[in-house]
Design an enzyme around this catalytic site. Sequence first.
Site, PDB file in Angstrom:
ATOM      1  N   CYS A 113       6.996   6.534 -10.715  1.00 60.58           N
ATOM      2  CA  CYS A 113       6.713   5.099 -10.782  1.00 60.58           C
ATOM      3  C   CYS A 113       6.322   4.661 -12.188  1.00 60.58           C
ATOM      4  O   CYS A 113       6.331   3.466 -12.490  1.00 60.58           O
ATOM      5  CB  CYS A 113       5.607   4.734  -9.801  1.00 60.58           C
ATOM      6  SG  CYS A 113       5.975   5.271  -8.124  1.00 60.58           S
ATOM      7  N   HIS A 253       1.412  -1.219 -11.575  1.00 63.32           N
ATOM      8  CA  HIS A 253       2.400  -0.697 -10.637  1.00 63.32           C
ATOM      9  C   HIS A 253       2.019  -1.138  -9.231  1.00 63.32           C
ATOM     10  O   HIS A 253       0.843  -1.140  -8.870  1.00 63.32           O
ATOM     11  CB  HIS A 253       2.450   0.830 -10.733  1.00 63.32           C
ATOM     12  CG  HIS A 253       3.235   1.440  -9.620  1.00 63.32           C
ATOM     13  ND1 HIS A 253       4.526   1.038  -9.337  1.00 63.32           N
ATOM     14  CD2 HIS A 253       2.908   2.369  -8.685  1.00 63.32           C
ATOM     15  CE1 HIS A 253       4.957   1.715  -8.291  1.00 63.32           C
ATOM     16  NE2 HIS A 253       3.993   2.527  -7.880  1.00 63.32           N
ATOM     17  N   ASN A 283       6.833  -0.761  -2.355  1.00 63.08           N
ATOM     18  CA  ASN A 283       6.709   0.077  -3.559  1.00 63.08           C
ATOM     19  C   ASN A 283       8.119   0.418  -4.041  1.00 63.08           C
ATOM     20  O   ASN A 283       8.805   1.233  -3.431  1.00 63.08           O
ATOM     21  CB  ASN A 283       5.918   1.342  -3.205  1.00 63.08           C
ATOM     22  CG  ASN A 283       5.736   2.256  -4.409  1.00 63.08           C
ATOM     23  OD1 ASN A 283       6.318   2.033  -5.476  1.00 63.08           O
ATOM     24  ND2 ASN A 283       4.935   3.288  -4.235  1.00 63.08           N
TER      25      ASN A 283
HETATM   26  O1  UT7 Z   1       3.752   4.832  -6.186  1.00 61.38           O
HETATM   27  C1  UT7 Z   1       2.755   5.780  -6.428  1.00 61.38           C
HETATM   28  C2  UT7 Z   1       2.627   6.653  -5.306  1.00 61.38           C
HETATM   29  N1  UT7 Z   1       2.207   6.148  -4.045  1.00 61.38           N
HETATM   30  C3  UT7 Z   1       1.038   5.556  -3.816  1.00 61.38           C
HETATM   31  O2  UT7 Z   1       0.325   5.173  -4.705  1.00 61.38           O
HETATM   32  C4  UT7 Z   1       0.577   5.459  -2.394  1.00 61.38           C
HETATM   33  C5  UT7 Z   1      -0.837   5.957  -2.293  1.00 61.38           C
HETATM   34  N2  UT7 Z   1      -1.390   5.984  -0.948  1.00 61.38           N
HETATM   35  C6  UT7 Z   1      -1.532   4.902  -0.152  1.00 61.38           C
HETATM   36  O3  UT7 Z   1      -1.146   3.801  -0.480  1.00 61.38           O
HETATM   37  C7  UT7 Z   1      -2.247   5.086   1.163  1.00 61.38           C
HETATM   38  O4  UT7 Z   1      -2.886   6.336   1.168  1.00 61.38           O
HETATM   39  C8  UT7 Z   1      -1.327   4.983   2.413  1.00 61.38           C
HETATM   40  C9  UT7 Z   1      -0.869   3.538   2.574  1.00 61.38           C
HETATM   41  C10 UT7 Z   1      -0.135   5.900   2.241  1.00 61.38           C
HETATM   42  C11 UT7 Z   1      -2.092   5.351   3.668  1.00 61.38           C
HETATM   43  O5  UT7 Z   1      -3.227   4.529   3.830  1.00 61.38           O
HETATM   44  P1  UT7 Z   1      -4.631   5.180   4.206  1.00 61.38           P
HETATM   45  O6  UT7 Z   1      -5.590   4.073   4.368  1.00 61.38           O
HETATM   46  O7  UT7 Z   1      -4.921   6.217   3.133  1.00 61.38           O
HETATM   47  O8  UT7 Z   1      -4.357   5.803   5.612  1.00 61.38           O
HETATM   48  P2  UT7 Z   1      -4.453   7.318   6.064  1.00 61.38           P
HETATM   49  O9  UT7 Z   1      -3.364   8.122   5.441  1.00 61.38           O
HETATM   50  O10 UT7 Z   1      -5.870   7.796   5.883  1.00 61.38           O
HETATM   51  O11 UT7 Z   1      -4.158   7.193   7.598  1.00 61.38           O
HETATM   52  C12 UT7 Z   1      -5.037   6.491   8.483  1.00 61.38           C
HETATM   53  C13 UT7 Z   1      -4.460   6.515   9.866  1.00 61.38           C
HETATM   54  C14 UT7 Z   1      -3.988   7.904  10.313  1.00 61.38           C
HETATM   55  O12 UT7 Z   1      -4.262   8.021  11.695  1.00 61.38           O
HETATM   56  P3  UT7 Z   1      -5.512   8.904  12.203  1.00 61.38           P
HETATM   57  O13 UT7 Z   1      -5.256  10.287  11.663  1.00 61.38           O
HETATM   58  O14 UT7 Z   1      -6.706   8.259  11.573  1.00 61.38           O
HETATM   59  O15 UT7 Z   1      -5.416   8.767  13.673  1.00 61.38           O
HETATM   60  C15 UT7 Z   1      -2.488   7.857  10.118  1.00 61.38           C
HETATM   61  O16 UT7 Z   1      -1.811   8.716  10.995  1.00 61.38           O
HETATM   62  O17 UT7 Z   1      -3.298   5.686   9.903  1.00 61.38           O
HETATM   63  C16 UT7 Z   1      -2.200   6.415  10.466  1.00 61.38           C
HETATM   64  N3  UT7 Z   1      -0.970   5.931   9.861  1.00 61.38           N
HETATM   65  C17 UT7 Z   1      -0.286   4.899  10.371  1.00 61.38           C
HETATM   66  N4  UT7 Z   1      -0.496   4.118  11.439  1.00 61.38           N
HETATM   67  C18 UT7 Z   1       0.419   3.144  11.665  1.00 61.38           C
HETATM   68  C19 UT7 Z   1      -0.351   6.383   8.746  1.00 61.38           C
HETATM   69  N5  UT7 Z   1       0.756   5.660   8.514  1.00 61.38           N
HETATM   70  C20 UT7 Z   1       0.817   4.733   9.507  1.00 61.38           C
HETATM   71  C21 UT7 Z   1       1.718   3.708   9.801  1.00 61.38           C
HETATM   72  N6  UT7 Z   1       1.485   2.937  10.886  1.00 61.38           N
HETATM   73  N7  UT7 Z   1       2.808   3.434   9.058  1.00 61.38           N
END
Ligand code: UT7
Length: 326
Positions: A113, A253, A283
């Site tokens: 990115c 970004h 993204n």
């Molecule tokens: O471009 C540079 C690289 N990329 C980034 O910068 C992305 C960096 N990361 C992020 O933006 C965030 O970490 C995410 C958006 C990917 C995830 O958000 P989060 O608040 O960190 O969520 P999490 O991974 O801690 O997941 C929370 C919950 C989980 O469920 P449990 O284990 O708490 O029951 C996930 O399974 O949300 C669940 N989950 C979803 N639920 C519905 C993960 N993805 C989804 C989804 N829909 N699409």
Amino acid sequence: MKPLKIISTGAYVPERVVTNDDLSEIVDTSDAWIRERTGIRERRIASDDECTSILAARALEDACRHAELDPQDLDAIIVGTSTPDAIFPSTACWLQRELGLSGIPAFDVMAGCSGFLYALEVASGLLAGQTARRVGVVGAECMSRVVDWTDRRTCVLFGDAAGAAIIEAGDGSSGVLSSNWGSDGTLADILCVPAGGTREPATEQTVANRRHFVHMEGSRVFIHAVKAMSRSVRKALDDAGLSGEAVDVFIPHQANIRIMEATRERTGIPADRVYSVLERYGNISAASVPVAIHEARQAGVLRDGAILALTAFGTGLTWAGAVLRV
Ligand code: UT7
């Protein structure tokens, strides 16, 4: 100040719009979750006959049109991408072929990115060294080809697009006031496509194990993104002798609205200076900064003489920051 003039910009986004509701029909997710956790409402997805070089070519053509130039008038083309057309040759060479160009140097910069800002840093060096007079710098990604459409943790995040800028040394009234870049290969594996290269060549097994798709440890990447981007912007502002208040337009970004906001807070840049295209495109990796610059110019938000702060972060890990007078 390193003299640099963005003489024009361009962008291309595929026609097909995929909304959060569309995605909730293929994976277990919801519009509410995606909006709340990421700020994304919809993204564009390339058609079957579009790949990264095609998106890149359309964006560069658009930038040429705005400058009333022919692509043949460029001295060099640099493409920042992490979703190349093929392992080789470079996407920049495929782009040249698409535009029927030959002769001028064309090459890729792979910095995820951060690709566009890395390419801009290289291009400004070429201008400073008088190796080139006019450079086409492109950020282009076809993320839809490398995300796992069965993995809700990643497939909801990304989109396809390309943005381009044509830069020259200019007359000295505009340029890069300060810039910095860096990378940390010790964290290469927290955001990667594990297979398909020489480290883990393609086999039936790698395909069956879905190792040709994006693997991301989201929350670790999140933390590093905020730290690295806020540090690089603060350093760029300090080196330019400017406060956050002095920034007219801030384009970080655009991976996640929460990352963008946490980064901005740590830099002292007022909230109303942020220009975002995240909600509409998701993204778009290396394309996010140039597409946002282009749209900010088109909207009249980014005007000549403005102080523009840029930062990016991506796979590698890589990061970069810059403050420009445009
Ligand atoms: O471009 C540079 C690289 N990329 C980034 O910068 C992305 C960096 N990361 C992020 O933006 C965030 O970490 C995410 C958006 C990917 C995830 O958000 P989060 O608040 O960190 O969520 P999490 O991974 O801690 O997941 C929370 C919950 C989980 O469920 P449990 O284990 O708490 O029951 C996930 O399974 O949300 C669940 N989950 C979803 N639920 C519905 C993960 N993805 C989804 C989804 N829909 N699409």
